[in-house]
Write a protein that holds these residues in place. Structure first.
Motif, short mmCIF file in Angstrom:
data_model
loop_
_atom_site.label_atom_id
_atom_site.label_comp_id
_atom_site.label_asym_id
_atom_site.label_seq_id
_atom_site.Cartn_x
_atom_site.Cartn_y
_atom_site.Cartn_z
N TYR A 33 0.79 -1.20 -0.02
CA TYR A 33 -0.05 -0.05 -0.08
C TYR A 33 1.05 1.14 -0.16
O TYR A 33 0.78 2.20 -0.84
CB TYR A 33 -1.23 -0.05 1.20
CG TYR A 33 -1.78 1.25 1.48
CD1 TYR A 33 -2.98 1.21 0.74
CD2 TYR A 33 -1.32 2.33 2.11
CE1 TYR A 33 -3.85 2.18 0.89
CE2 TYR A 33 -2.10 3.38 1.93
CZ TYR A 33 -3.48 3.56 1.51
OH TYR A 33 -4.32 4.61 1.37
N CYS A 37 1.28 4.20 -2.89
CA CYS A 37 1.33 5.88 -2.47
C CYS A 37 2.31 6.35 -2.99
O CYS A 37 2.06 7.61 -3.76
CB CYS A 37 1.04 5.96 -1.06
SG CYS A 37 -0.39 5.63 -0.02
N ASP A 62 -8.35 -1.68 4.70
CA ASP A 62 -8.85 -0.20 5.19
C ASP A 62 -9.18 0.76 4.05
O ASP A 62 -8.66 1.38 3.53
CB ASP A 62 -7.58 0.42 6.22
CG ASP A 62 -8.13 1.57 6.73
OD1 ASP A 62 -9.32 2.12 6.55
OD2 ASP A 62 -7.45 1.93 7.59
N HIS A 65 -9.82 4.31 4.42
CA HIS A 65 -8.61 5.10 4.47
C HIS A 65 -8.40 5.30 2.82
O HIS A 65 -7.69 6.35 2.42
CB HIS A 65 -7.56 4.43 5.31
CG HIS A 65 -6.29 5.24 5.04
ND1 HIS A 65 -6.14 6.47 5.75
CD2 HIS A 65 -5.04 4.94 4.50
CE1 HIS A 65 -4.96 6.52 5.54
NE2 HIS A 65 -4.16 5.90 4.84
N LYS A 68 -9.80 8.04 0.82
CA LYS A 68 -9.55 9.29 1.02
C LYS A 68 -8.23 9.82 1.25
O LYS A 68 -7.87 10.76 1.62
CB LYS A 68 -10.43 9.63 2.31
CG LYS A 68 -9.84 9.06 3.60
CD LYS A 68 -10.65 9.67 4.76
CE LYS A 68 -10.18 8.83 5.87
NZ LYS A 68 -10.93 9.12 7.14
N ASP A 69 -7.41 8.82 0.94
CA ASP A 69 -5.83 9.07 0.87
C ASP A 69 -5.61 9.91 0.02
O ASP A 69 -5.21 9.71 -1.28
CB ASP A 69 -5.05 7.82 0.95
CG ASP A 69 -3.56 7.96 1.28
OD1 ASP A 69 -3.10 9.01 1.23
OD2 ASP A 69 -3.30 6.86 1.62
#
Length: 95
Positions: A33, A37, A62, A65, A68-69
């Motif tokens: 993850y 990012c 998640d 999360h 909205k990350d």
């Protein structure tokens, strides 16, 4: 350390560390993850997509999360990823 680099806007350095960690722990969903990012932040959306798929296959859960990350804005804006993610939701994969 990778997270610290990212917070300071040094995305390339953060990506380098995330890649090294992903090589050491390829089955860790959080590591994948975080790699997604970093890749998204550096504009490599195809690689970010691949890393996020790996994170999800490895058990990343998640989803609130993820959705909205802000580090994932480039990936979340990608039509291919949107289709993939929508497919997970429709298949009831816990998303």
């Amino acid at each position: 350390l990778a997270e610290l680099y990212t917070r300071q806007g040094q995305h390339g350095k953060g990506l380098e560390l995330d890649r090294r960690l992903a090589a050491l722990r390829p089955d860790d969903p959080v590591v994948q993850y975080n790699l997604a990012c970093s890749l998204s932040l550096t504009g490599d959306v195809p690689a970010a997509f691949a890393a996020m798929k790996q994170a999800l296959m490895n058990g990343y859960e998640d989803f609130a999360h993820l959705e909205k990350d802000r580090d994932l804005l480039n990936l979340l804006g990608d039509a291919g990823f949107q289709d993939y993610y929508r497919g997970l939701k429709n298949a009831g994969k816990g998303v």
